[in-house]
Design a protein around this motif. Structure first.
Motif, PDB file in Angstrom:
ATOM      1  N   GLY A  62       0.781  -1.233   0.000  1.00 50.61           N
ATOM      2  CA  GLY A  62       0.000   0.000   0.000  1.00 50.61           C
ATOM      3  C   GLY A  62       0.810   1.278   0.000  1.00 50.61           C
ATOM      4  O   GLY A  62       0.238   2.364  -0.139  1.00 50.61           O
TER       5      GLY A  62
ATOM      6  N   ALA B 149      -5.302   3.524  -1.763  1.00 50.15           N
ATOM      7  CA  ALA B 149      -5.537   3.918  -0.370  1.00 50.15           C
ATOM      8  C   ALA B 149      -6.020   5.364  -0.266  1.00 50.15           C
ATOM      9  O   ALA B 149      -6.963   5.669   0.471  1.00 50.15           O
ATOM     10  CB  ALA B 149      -4.258   3.733   0.445  1.00 50.15           C
TER      11      ALA B 149
ATOM     12  N   ILE C   4      -2.788  -0.289   5.701  1.00 51.10           N
ATOM     13  CA  ILE C   4      -1.751  -0.531   4.694  1.00 51.10           C
ATOM     14  C   ILE C   4      -0.684  -1.445   5.280  1.00 51.10           C
ATOM     15  O   ILE C   4      -0.212  -1.234   6.392  1.00 51.10           O
ATOM     16  CB  ILE C   4      -1.110   0.788   4.222  1.00 51.10           C
ATOM     17  CG1 ILE C   4      -2.038   1.511   3.236  1.00 51.10           C
ATOM     18  CG2 ILE C   4       0.248   0.550   3.580  1.00 51.10           C
ATOM     19  CD1 ILE C   4      -1.502   2.849   2.763  1.00 51.10           C
TER      20      ILE C   4
END
Length: 316
Positions: free
Chosen positions: A8, A17, A28
């Motif tokens: 992420g 995200a 994440i």
């Protein structure tokens, strides 16, 4: 929803995200960039904190090969897992390194998604097609490197679980856009050519670049594909623009947008024996993904970020 995104802090993961954080709770997972390098001299991990400066959720620094990382996700109990973490460098030929990282861990994520009843949307790759003729379509693959092979094997494993979980694989073609800069040498030629031009240097292209075609897909379209996947049937789908363009096109569009007319420098292609000379995604009629950005539109939308990077990062 509660959403976990592996990888992420990388290119597509960070964009996803930032897109979703306003309306959803985001976790994440990323190993984060370090001084660890692969056998080709490139960085092993591209996760970078600067991709997350506007992120408001939780960041957990961990390796997807580590049981603690899986337990962190399990405890979070996401409704969706976007699995983007991988060694994604197609020029890495250490088969053990690639397959233990990309393939061995994938079964764990499938089992985890089944256990916690989470949808699993994972990154596959158009590299699985090798030199198959365009337009490339799911079911006709010919991987030419360990990375491509790892992704094809992931797709094959996923198919065995379609009756037990919501699993969708996304075969990304040549994605470009905000968030890719920290991929360094593996960032798209869009940003690399642009920074050459902004530095007043002649753009350096491989010989016969007007005959080398790629399906370039803008990051905003790639993110939309992930959202479409949430409500799609289980399967593997191509994520591209559906249009093949040349590397020469990129330079010509950039020079027009930047108001330059620098002569191009053409160099021999060192990867000619393991190179894809024409890629174009066959876009499935079985799902609702519809790319919105042409190459011209994507570059125009990206240009302010390219200039910011040149000023703040390249010339910092």
């Amino acid at each position: 929803m509660k959403i976990a995104i592996t990888g992420g802090a990388g290119f597509i993961g960070s964009g996803l995200a930032l897109k979703l954080q306003k309306d959803h709770e985001i976790l994440i997972i990323d190993k984060m960039s370090s001084n660890e390098i692969l056998d080709n001299g490139n960085l092993e991990c591209f996760g970078h904190f600067k991709n997350l400066l506007d992120f408001e959720g939780e960041l957990y620094v961990g390796d997807i090969k580590d049981e603690k990382t899986l337990q962190k996700i399990r405890k979070f109990k996401p409704d969706v897992i976007f699995h983007k973490a991988a060694i994604s460098d197609t020029t890495v030929y250490n088969q053990n390194k690639i397959l233990t990282t990309n393939l061995n861990t994938f079964k764990d994520f499938i089992e985890l998604s089944i256990d916690i009843n989470a949808k699993l949307i994972y990154a596959s790759s158009a590299s699985v097609y090798g030199n198959q003729p365009s337009p490339q379509k799911v079911g006709v693959e010919d991987p030419k490197n360990p990375y491509a092979f790892s992704k094809l094997m992931m797709d094959k494993i996923a198919r065995k679980y379609y009756d037990k979980a919501h699993i969708v694989g996304l075969r990304y073609f040549n994605v470009y856009g905000k968030g890719e800069f920290y991929k360094n040498k593996t960032a798209s030629m869009v940003v690399q050519f642009a920074h050459q031009i902004l530095a007043g240097k002649n753009p350096r292209l491989f010989e016969k670049s007007d005959q080398i075609y790629r399906d370039f897909v803008y990051i905003k379209d790639a993110i939309d594909a992930n959202l479409v996947a949430l409500d799609s049937k289980c399967g593997v789908y191509n994520v591209g623009s559906g249009v093949a363009r040349t590397f020469q096109d990129i330079v010509d569009i950039l020079q027009k947008e930047l108001g330059t007319n620098l002569p191009c420098e053409y160099i021999p292609n060192p990867y000619i024996k393991a190179y894809q000379f024409h890629t174009q995604a066959e876009l499935s009629k079985d799902w609702a993904y519809q790319p919105k950005f042409s190459l011209e539109m994507g570059i125009k939308d990206y240009l302010d970020e390219i200039k910011r990077l040149f000023e703040k990062e390249v010339n910092a």
